[in-house]
Design a protein around this motif. Structure first.
Motif, mmCIF file in Angstrom:
data_model
loop_
_atom_site.group_PDB
_atom_site.id
_atom_site.type_symbol
_atom_site.label_atom_id
_atom_site.label_comp_id
_atom_site.label_asym_id
_atom_site.label_seq_id
_atom_site.Cartn_x
_atom_site.Cartn_y
_atom_site.Cartn_z
ATOM 1 N N SER A 61 45.721 0.588 -29.627
ATOM 2 C CA SER A 61 46.055 -0.889 -29.526
ATOM 3 C C SER A 61 46.524 -1.384 -31.077
ATOM 4 C CB SER A 61 44.856 -1.440 -29.024
ATOM 5 O OG SER A 61 44.806 -1.125 -27.428
ATOM 6 N N VAL A 62 45.754 -0.930 -31.891
ATOM 7 C CA VAL A 62 45.426 -1.327 -33.014
ATOM 8 C C VAL A 62 47.434 -0.825 -33.761
ATOM 9 C CG1 VAL A 62 44.638 0.510 -34.515
ATOM 10 C CG2 VAL A 62 44.343 -2.016 -35.087
ATOM 11 N N PHE B 165 44.166 -10.351 -32.845
ATOM 12 C CA PHE B 165 43.165 -10.794 -33.719
ATOM 13 C C PHE B 165 42.144 -9.809 -32.730
ATOM 14 C CE2 PHE B 165 45.077 -14.938 -35.499
ATOM 15 C CZ PHE B 165 45.501 -13.858 -36.552
ATOM 16 N N SER B 166 41.908 -10.230 -31.439
ATOM 17 C CA SER B 166 40.819 -8.886 -31.277
ATOM 18 C C SER B 166 41.482 -7.796 -31.452
ATOM 19 C CB SER B 166 41.159 -8.982 -29.473
ATOM 20 O OG SER B 166 42.030 -9.115 -29.435
ATOM 21 N N ALA B 167 42.202 -7.123 -31.863
ATOM 22 C CA ALA B 167 42.394 -5.563 -32.705
ATOM 23 C C ALA B 167 42.337 -4.955 -33.687
ATOM 24 C CB ALA B 167 44.270 -5.274 -31.333
ATOM 25 N N ALA C 261 48.952 -1.775 -24.279
ATOM 26 C CA ALA C 261 47.293 -2.644 -25.311
ATOM 27 C C ALA C 261 46.858 -3.351 -24.961
ATOM 28 C CB ALA C 261 48.700 -2.445 -26.888
ATOM 29 N N VAL C 262 47.450 -4.452 -24.435
ATOM 30 C CA VAL C 262 46.452 -5.356 -23.853
ATOM 31 C C VAL C 262 45.529 -5.448 -22.678
ATOM 32 C CG1 VAL C 262 46.386 -7.419 -23.056
ATOM 33 C CG2 VAL C 262 48.330 -7.736 -24.700
ATOM 34 N N ILE C 263 46.143 -3.911 -22.251
ATOM 35 C CA ILE C 263 45.291 -3.406 -21.156
ATOM 36 C C ILE C 263 44.510 -1.992 -21.672
ATOM 37 C CG2 ILE C 263 45.249 -2.221 -18.534
ATOM 38 C CD1 ILE C 263 48.048 -2.707 -18.208
ATOM 39 N N ALA C 264 44.652 -1.317 -22.706
ATOM 40 C CA ALA C 264 43.945 -0.363 -23.255
ATOM 41 C C ALA C 264 42.771 -1.117 -23.891
ATOM 42 C CB ALA C 264 45.419 0.077 -24.153
ATOM 43 N N LEU C 265 43.008 -1.863 -24.740
ATOM 44 C CA LEU C 265 42.382 -2.547 -26.104
ATOM 45 C C LEU C 265 40.803 -3.084 -25.147
ATOM 46 C CD1 LEU C 265 41.413 -3.902 -28.431
ATOM 47 C CD2 LEU C 265 42.415 -6.282 -28.327
#
Length: 124
Positions: free
Chosen positions: A20-21, A54-56, A108-112
């Motif tokens: 994700s990052v 920002f959340s990652a 990535a939005v799902i994996a985070l």
């Protein structure tokens, strides 16, 4: 060296956060480029993309903190260095910077949140 992380921790969670990052960093890089803003995925110019980035960003150091809490300072540092280097290499190798960034950003939005959940629930 990583016995406690493998036996009690969530390796899958750490890998999801590293993925994700890497996507978030690529989205940030694309958002600063005029060509990337035009030809990049819609996530670059979207509010959801901004919230995701920002959340990652805490995921840059979260694998170090997580692994260091399981196995100590040096194990966390070594794992962090290896994960950053391998993540950067795979970003280039898998074509994350190319046309597939839109699909990778959705994944990535799902994996985070899954990665955050797995690492927080298996905290020592």
């Amino acid at each position: 060296m990583f016995d406690n992380t493998f036996s009690e921790g969530s390796v899958v969670g750490v890998l999801l956060l590293v993925f994700s990052v890497q996507v978030a960093i690529e989205l940030l890089r694309r958002s600063q480029s005029p060509v990337g803003r035009i030809s990049g995925p819609a996530m670059v110019n979207n509010t959801i993309g901004t919230i995701f980035v920002f959340s990652a960003l805490p995921c840059i150091v979260w694998p170090y903190i997580y692994i260091a809490s399981h196995d100590g300072f040096w194990a966390g540092l070594v794992a962090w260095l290896v994960l950053q280097l391998v993540g950067g290499y795979l970003t280039l190798r898998l074509g994350l910077a190319g046309a597939g960034l839109g699909i990778f950003s959705l994944l990535a939005v799902i994996a985070l949140p899954i990665g955050y959940y797995l690492t927080i629930t298996s905290w020592p």
